[in-house]
Design a protein around this motif. Structure first.
Motif, PDB file in Angstrom:
ATOM      1  N   THR A  48       2.662  -4.227  -1.014  1.00  0.00           N
ATOM      2  CA  THR A  48       1.718  -5.314  -0.770  1.00  0.00           C
ATOM      3  C   THR A  48       1.180  -5.202   0.653  1.00  0.00           C
ATOM      4  O   THR A  48       1.676  -4.406   1.465  1.00  0.00           O
ATOM      5  CB  THR A  48       2.394  -6.679  -0.944  1.00  0.00           C
ATOM      6  OG1 THR A  48       3.414  -6.823   0.069  1.00  0.00           O
ATOM      7  CG2 THR A  48       3.040  -6.804  -2.318  1.00  0.00           C
ATOM      8  N   ALA A  49       0.195  -6.042   0.973  1.00  0.00           N
ATOM      9  CA  ALA A  49      -0.388  -6.027   2.315  1.00  0.00           C
ATOM     10  C   ALA A  49       0.650  -6.325   3.383  1.00  0.00           C
ATOM     11  O   ALA A  49       0.570  -5.790   4.506  1.00  0.00           O
ATOM     12  CB  ALA A  49      -1.532  -7.035   2.395  1.00  0.00           C
ATOM     13  N   ASP A  50       1.630  -7.169   3.046  1.00  0.00           N
ATOM     14  CA  ASP A  50       2.658  -7.520   4.022  1.00  0.00           C
ATOM     15  C   ASP A  50       3.928  -6.686   3.855  1.00  0.00           C
ATOM     16  O   ASP A  50       4.999  -7.074   4.307  1.00  0.00           O
ATOM     17  CB  ASP A  50       2.974  -9.018   3.973  1.00  0.00           C
ATOM     18  CG  ASP A  50       3.150  -9.575   2.565  1.00  0.00           C
ATOM     19  OD1 ASP A  50       2.805  -8.876   1.598  1.00  0.00           O
ATOM     20  OD2 ASP A  50       3.628 -10.710   2.432  1.00  0.00           O
ATOM     21  N   GLY A  51       3.806  -5.515   3.220  1.00  0.00           N
ATOM     22  CA  GLY A  51       4.869  -4.535   3.239  1.00  0.00           C
ATOM     23  C   GLY A  51       6.061  -4.826   2.358  1.00  0.00           C
ATOM     24  O   GLY A  51       7.203  -4.513   2.715  1.00  0.00           O
ATOM     25  N   GLU A  93      -2.269  -3.413  -2.163  1.00  0.00           N
ATOM     26  CA  GLU A  93      -2.221  -3.389  -0.699  1.00  0.00           C
ATOM     27  C   GLU A  93      -3.233  -4.336  -0.058  1.00  0.00           C
ATOM     28  O   GLU A  93      -3.216  -4.530   1.163  1.00  0.00           O
ATOM     29  CB  GLU A  93      -2.414  -1.961  -0.178  1.00  0.00           C
ATOM     30  CG  GLU A  93      -3.769  -1.331  -0.477  1.00  0.00           C
ATOM     31  CD  GLU A  93      -3.816  -0.575  -1.794  1.00  0.00           C
ATOM     32  OE1 GLU A  93      -4.683   0.298  -1.933  1.00  0.00           O
ATOM     33  OE2 GLU A  93      -2.956  -0.855  -2.681  1.00  0.00           O
ATOM     34  N   THR A  96      -1.264 -10.178  -0.153  1.00  0.00           N
ATOM     35  CA  THR A  96       0.074 -10.488   0.309  1.00  0.00           C
ATOM     36  C   THR A  96       0.960 -10.735  -0.916  1.00  0.00           C
ATOM     37  O   THR A  96       0.463 -10.958  -2.028  1.00  0.00           O
ATOM     38  CB  THR A  96       0.090 -11.742   1.190  1.00  0.00           C
ATOM     39  OG1 THR A  96      -0.298 -12.876   0.398  1.00  0.00           O
ATOM     40  CG2 THR A  96      -0.864 -11.599   2.376  1.00  0.00           C
ATOM     41  N   THR A 127       9.377  -8.033  -7.483  1.00  0.00           N
ATOM     42  CA  THR A 127       9.695  -7.242  -6.306  1.00  0.00           C
ATOM     43  C   THR A 127      10.889  -6.335  -6.610  1.00  0.00           C
ATOM     44  O   THR A 127      11.666  -6.594  -7.539  1.00  0.00           O
ATOM     45  CB  THR A 127      10.053  -8.132  -5.110  1.00  0.00           C
ATOM     46  OG1 THR A 127      11.267  -8.847  -5.409  1.00  0.00           O
ATOM     47  CG2 THR A 127       8.936  -9.132  -4.814  1.00  0.00           C
ATOM     48  N   HIS A 163       2.031   1.968   5.247  1.00  0.00           N
ATOM     49  CA  HIS A 163       3.250   1.684   4.492  1.00  0.00           C
ATOM     50  C   HIS A 163       3.963   2.984   4.143  1.00  0.00           C
ATOM     51  O   HIS A 163       3.430   3.818   3.396  1.00  0.00           O
ATOM     52  CB  HIS A 163       2.926   0.930   3.203  1.00  0.00           C
ATOM     53  CG  HIS A 163       2.181  -0.354   3.409  1.00  0.00           C
ATOM     54  ND1 HIS A 163       2.697  -1.423   4.109  1.00  0.00           N
ATOM     55  CD2 HIS A 163       0.938  -0.735   3.009  1.00  0.00           C
ATOM     56  CE1 HIS A 163       1.819  -2.410   4.127  1.00  0.00           C
ATOM     57  NE2 HIS A 163       0.749  -2.015   3.470  1.00  0.00           N
TER      58      HIS A 163
END
Length: 342
Positions: A48-51, A93, A96, A127, A163
């Motif tokens: 995701t954008a926030d890793g 990516e 969030t 996740t 990432h």
């Protein structure tokens, strides 16, 4: 190594979960696969954008979620070039985790698996942490070891996005107690350099994926056909413990062995074959039953040949059917003439 760990003669690897019965890469699909007897569940991992590592077959998610129906995300639709291919859609990516969690999974193959569309809208994108939590809970419940078989998707591309999927995965696996070659884990990738890096970062077993066409995105000029030669396999064995290959690399068009299984074993590599699916659409013509591509064919005939050839594991969309076959409960199909060159 598989024998030392007392793993079954042929591992059942739940391909994206029990994806023949539930939308793929959902906790429901993984959970059902465990119930159906899978030895390993296979999450494909993107960031995701926030890793955060999440499970999707691809980072482009228009076919596996309802993102296209969400007006609040209409502006996120874009075109990207990934591994030399152009894709238009919505990409993990660019979201969030909190945003991604508002989406719901849907069946990727509604024409072939219309029954699975009844589950559209029920499940979130999971996740990796949730998948590990599920596995631990089911291990405690069942008293058996349940393996993880994660694939890192497009790692070279994700490095350009900031990432490092390989490092992120190893850190999370080690923190969860998965360490060493005896851990019930295989890490797989179609690229080469990430596996070489992983070989320096962890003793968890590694699998080089190979398709029946093309080559690794991070190795221009190298083909999977080159990697499947004796010389290529010897090189793979310097950093990996096994290969995961498309069934056409294992079996000829006539249904006989190509020799790849024996060649892999001769240099100490395990061989896991993908993908076993029950529907006519995915089976050789000789193993289909009827004209409807969505109807069940004789996938157990294909499994029988893979077993004769000596593959060490099979990626299956239908773990229950694969388990039934391996336990001697066979589906009634037309007899399969034995190939001459097994």
């Amino acid at each position: 190594m598989a024998q030392e760990r007392e793993e079954p003669q042929m591992l059942i690897i739940a391909h994206r979960g029990a994806s023949g019965d539930r939308p793929e890469h959902t906790l429901a699909a993984y959970d059902l696969a465990i119930t159906q007897g899978a030895d390993y569940i296979e999450p494909d991992l993107v960031a995701t954008a926030d890793g955060v590592l999440v499970a999707r077959h691809e980072n482009e998610i228009s076919g596996t979620t309802d993102v296209a129906d969400r007006p609040e995300f209409a502006g996120r639709r874009t075109t990207k070039v990934i591994d030399g291919e152009e894709y238009t859609g919505w990409f993990t990516e660019d979201f969030t985790l909190a945003e991604l969690r508002t989406l719901r999974a849907r069946e990727r193959l509604p024409e072939i698996r219309p029954q699975n569309t009844a589950h559209n809208g029920l499940y979130q994108v999971p996740t990796l942490a949730e998948i590990i939590q599920l596995v631990r809970a089911r291990e405690a419940e069942t008293g058996r070891v349940i393996g993880l078989y994660p694939e890192i998707k497009h790692p070279a591309y994700f490095l350009t996005q900031g990432h490092d999927l390989a490092a992120m995965l190893v850190e999370q696996l080690h923190a969860a107690g998965y360490e060493g070659e005896d851990a019930p884990v295989f890490i797989q990738c179609f690229e080469v350099e990430p596996l070489r890096r992983l070989d320096r970062m962890t003793d968890i077993r590694l699998v080089q994926l190979m398709s029946y066409e093309g080559g690794p995105a991070d190795m221009p000029g190298m083909t999977y056909a080159d990697m499947a030669t004796p010389q290529g396999l010897a090189e793979v064995a310097t950093y990996a413990d096994g290969i995961g290959v498309g069934i056409p690399l294992v079996l000829s068009a006539e249904g006989g062995s190509t020799g790849l299984t024996d060649a892999a074993h001769s240099v100490g590599l395990l061989l896991h074959a993908w993908t076993l699916r029950k529907e006519n659409a995915f089976l050789p013509e000789s193993m289909r039953q009827g004209d409807n591509p969505a109807e069940r064919g004789c996938e157990q005939n294909l499994l029988a040949i893979l077993q004769l050839v000596g593959v060490d594991g099979v990626f299956s969309d239908d773990p229950s059917l694969t388990a039934a076959f391996l336990q001697g409960r066979r589906h009634q199909c037309a007899p399969l003439p034995p190939p001459d060159n097994l």
